[in-house]
Design an enzyme around this catalytic site. Sequence first.
Site, short mmCIF file in Angstrom:
data_model
loop_
_atom_site.label_atom_id
_atom_site.label_comp_id
_atom_site.label_asym_id
_atom_site.label_seq_id
_atom_site.Cartn_x
_atom_site.Cartn_y
_atom_site.Cartn_z
N ARG A 32 -10.03 -7.25 -1.96
CA ARG A 32 -10.34 -6.94 -0.54
C ARG A 32 -11.87 -6.98 -0.31
O ARG A 32 -12.42 -6.15 0.43
CB ARG A 32 -9.81 -5.57 -0.13
CG ARG A 32 -8.33 -5.43 -0.17
CD ARG A 32 -7.65 -6.31 0.88
NE ARG A 32 -6.23 -5.99 0.98
CZ ARG A 32 -5.28 -6.46 0.17
NH1 ARG A 32 -5.60 -7.30 -0.80
NH2 ARG A 32 -4.02 -6.14 0.34
N SER B 50 -3.00 -1.41 5.48
CA SER B 50 -3.47 -0.41 4.51
C SER B 50 -4.80 0.16 4.97
O SER B 50 -5.73 -0.60 5.24
CB SER B 50 -3.69 -1.06 3.15
OG SER B 50 -2.50 -1.64 2.68
N GLU C 141 -10.34 0.92 3.46
CA GLU C 141 -10.27 -0.54 3.45
C GLU C 141 -10.64 -1.11 4.82
O GLU C 141 -11.19 -2.19 4.93
CB GLU C 141 -8.85 -0.96 3.06
CG GLU C 141 -8.75 -2.37 2.53
CD GLU C 141 -7.81 -3.22 3.35
OE1 GLU C 141 -8.25 -4.28 3.81
OE2 GLU C 141 -6.66 -2.83 3.55
N1 EPU Z 1 4.10 3.95 -2.99
C1 EPU Z 1 4.56 5.25 -2.84
N2 EPU Z 1 4.55 5.80 -1.58
C2 EPU Z 1 4.13 5.12 -0.48
C3 EPU Z 1 3.66 3.80 -0.64
C4 EPU Z 1 3.66 3.22 -1.90
O1 EPU Z 1 4.95 5.89 -3.79
O2 EPU Z 1 4.17 5.71 0.61
C5 EPU Z 1 4.10 3.35 -4.35
C6 EPU Z 1 5.46 2.81 -4.77
O3 EPU Z 1 5.60 3.05 -6.12
C7 EPU Z 1 5.33 1.32 -4.57
C8 EPU Z 1 3.86 1.09 -4.86
O4 EPU Z 1 3.22 2.25 -4.38
O5 EPU Z 1 6.14 0.62 -5.45
C9 EPU Z 1 3.29 -0.14 -4.20
O6 EPU Z 1 3.55 -0.09 -2.81
P1 EPU Z 1 3.55 -1.44 -1.93
O7 EPU Z 1 4.33 -2.50 -2.61
O8 EPU Z 1 3.95 -1.08 -0.54
O9 EPU Z 1 2.07 -1.93 -1.98
P2 EPU Z 1 0.67 -1.18 -1.87
O10 EPU Z 1 0.00 -1.25 -3.19
O11 EPU Z 1 0.82 0.16 -1.25
C10 EPU Z 1 -0.67 -3.38 -1.33
C11 EPU Z 1 -1.58 -3.91 -0.29
C12 EPU Z 1 -0.81 -4.32 0.97
C13 EPU Z 1 0.22 -5.36 0.58
C14 EPU Z 1 1.13 -4.77 -0.50
C15 EPU Z 1 2.12 -5.76 -1.03
C16 EPU Z 1 -3.73 -2.83 -0.62
C17 EPU Z 1 -4.73 -1.85 -0.10
N3 EPU Z 1 -2.60 -2.93 0.06
O12 EPU Z 1 -0.11 -2.16 -0.85
O13 EPU Z 1 -1.72 -4.90 1.86
O14 EPU Z 1 1.00 -5.75 1.69
O15 EPU Z 1 0.33 -4.34 -1.63
O16 EPU Z 1 1.46 -6.70 -1.82
O17 EPU Z 1 -4.00 -3.49 -1.63
C18 EPU Z 1 -3.17 -4.50 3.71
O18 EPU Z 1 -4.09 -4.84 2.98
O19 EPU Z 1 -3.36 -4.14 4.91
C19 EPU Z 1 -1.81 -4.47 3.16
C20 EPU Z 1 -0.77 -4.05 3.88
#
Ligand code: EPU
Length: 334
Positions: free
Chosen positions: A160, A234, A330
């Site tokens: 990012r 995010s 972010e």
């Molecule tokens: N999780 C929780 N609780 C929550 C959210 C997530 O426990 O409320 C845990 C779960 O274990 C889940 C893991 O976090 O399996 C990962 O969650 P998710 O797949 O939703 O991805 P993220 O790491 O929270 C990142 C990006 C997103 C992108 C997703 C999918 C960042 C800051 N965010 O989120 O990007 O869509 O991966 O690849 O890296 C954005 O940048 O605006 C964005 C939405």
Amino acid sequence: MHLQQNISLRPYNTFGIDVPAEFFTELNDIDALEELTELAQQKHIIGGGSNILLTQPVKGLVIHNKLNGITLEKENDTHVWLRAQSGEIWHNLVLYAINNGWGGIENLALIPGTVGAAPMQNIGAYGVEARSAIESVTFWYWNERTLLTYNNRECSFGYRDSIFKHRLKDKVFIASVVFKLSKQPQYNTTYGAIKQELEDMGVNELSVKAIAYAVMNIRRSKLPDPAVIGNAGSFFKNPTIPIAAYQRLHSRHPTIPSYPVSKTLIKIPAGWLIEQCGWKGYRAGDMGVHTKQALVLVNYADAKGSEIWKLSGDILNSVKEQFGIELEREVQVW
Ligand code: EPU
């Protein structure tokens, strides 16, 4: 050029925050950049407005980027090079690519915002980042009044992150981006939910289209649609911590999810940390933390940017207190 004064930016940011811009104009033609250089000292560019939090009235000139168009620059047996103008809707570019069967950005389907934001914050999702498809970025350097092109390496991409958030911050206007896409795509379905979704969709033969549709389904099920609930995706980055710190956390919280980044570093989902602190689904007035993804802060109707800023500070503090981890925002805060 049509210059407006004191207009509400509410329609121009996906958080739906209502603050005025001192001056506002739309940029439809790259030749107008020369004229804009003269016009104001303080310039702010808005594309899709999907990664900003407006906390106060915006001084100076807000330029709404409406440069659009996608052209085929060149191709060979294995690849195509597409030039997309920076105001083009990102998802339109993804649709254009997948409809032609060209691979590289299908995992980035449905990310809100414009093409200009892709290199700026190296957008990423489902195991892929924009940097892997970006060949070069062409930008207008306000001080030098000239168009420059940086290749991928010169953009200093990180998670990012890019040179446009650091050395070139507020100094340039990203005009267009060249993407190198593959005619023989290598599919990336390693990110957990994609394989399951493809299975649920009954897909037997992989294609860039199938992957993009799987990603769209997952996103729609987890992330709030800004047209319905104001948000900027995010709000925080996922923190990276040393292995030793991770092991200490793991012994106290055996269910902590993690992704190895290198031999010494581990990435922890900020959404998990925030949820553990009890914030998921929190609501106070019109602002809150999304019910299905704790990494996303939301504006249900008329929340103020300054209130959401304060909420993000409270979340930062509680994660720091409970886990000793300092989250980083972010979104860009204006
Ligand atoms: N999780 C929780 N609780 C929550 C959210 C997530 O426990 O409320 C845990 C779960 O274990 C889940 C893991 O976090 O399996 C990962 O969650 P998710 O797949 O939703 O991805 P993220 O790491 O929270 C990142 C990006 C997103 C992108 C997703 C999918 C960042 C800051 N965010 O989120 O990007 O869509 O991966 O690849 O890296 C954005 O940048 O605006 C964005 C939405």
